[in-house]
Design a protein around this motif. Structure first.
Motif, mmCIF file in Angstrom:
data_model
loop_
_atom_site.group_PDB
_atom_site.id
_atom_site.type_symbol
_atom_site.label_atom_id
_atom_site.label_comp_id
_atom_site.label_asym_id
_atom_site.label_seq_id
_atom_site.Cartn_x
_atom_site.Cartn_y
_atom_site.Cartn_z
ATOM 1 N N VAL A 113 37.222 9.234 33.168
ATOM 2 C CA VAL A 113 38.139 8.309 33.843
ATOM 3 C C VAL A 113 39.316 7.982 32.931
ATOM 4 O O VAL A 113 40.478 7.975 33.370
ATOM 5 C CB VAL A 113 37.401 7.030 34.289
ATOM 6 N N LEU A 114 39.048 7.728 31.667
ATOM 7 C CA LEU A 114 40.146 7.443 30.737
ATOM 8 C C LEU A 114 41.013 8.669 30.490
ATOM 9 O O LEU A 114 42.232 8.538 30.321
ATOM 10 C CB LEU A 114 39.592 6.902 29.423
ATOM 11 N N ASP A 115 40.422 9.860 30.465
ATOM 12 C CA ASP A 115 41.231 11.077 30.337
ATOM 13 C C ASP A 115 42.183 11.224 31.516
ATOM 14 O O ASP A 115 43.341 11.620 31.347
ATOM 15 C CB ASP A 115 40.349 12.315 30.238
ATOM 16 N N ALA A 161 46.437 12.121 32.212
ATOM 17 C CA ALA A 161 46.663 12.787 33.499
ATOM 18 C C ALA A 161 46.000 14.164 33.542
ATOM 19 O O ALA A 161 46.574 15.133 34.027
ATOM 20 C CB ALA A 161 48.162 12.893 33.801
ATOM 21 N N GLU A 162 44.795 14.222 33.030
ATOM 22 C CA GLU A 162 44.030 15.472 33.039
ATOM 23 C C GLU A 162 43.534 15.771 34.449
ATOM 24 O O GLU A 162 43.519 14.927 35.320
ATOM 25 C CB GLU A 162 42.834 15.358 32.093
#
Length: 89
Positions: free
Chosen positions: A38-40, A45-46
């Motif tokens: 989620v943080l990635d 914007a992965e």
């Protein structure tokens, strides 16, 4: 959170091994399958592909953590004197 339930300071790890394994797996799943992907996505914007990477990381790190960590905790508990094992002279 689960450290107090392990009862390692008393020199016993046999009963707490289930708590150790379950807490280890839960921590890795939360960290690698939920938080990291989620943080990635939010920060970098992965692509959604990071969830598959997170699942693989959670499984491999859980296996390693349970085996290596379990052996280390077991070795540590062997070095602690059990309560009542010392005699007064």
């Amino acid at each position: 959170l689960f450290a107090k339930k392990l009862n390692v300071q008393d020199g016993e790890f046999g009963k707490g091994i289930v708590v150790f394994v379950v807490s280890n797996v839960i921590a890795h799943v939360i960290g690698w399958v939920v938080v990291a992907p989620v943080l990635d996505i939010l920060i970098y914007a992965e692509r959604k592909q990071v969830f598959a990477q997170g699942v693989f990381a959670a499984v491999s790190n859980s296996i390693t953590g349970v085996i290596v960590g379990g052996l280390l905790v077991l070795a540590y508990t062997k070095t602690i004197a059990k309560k009542g094992s010392l005699d007064m002279e």
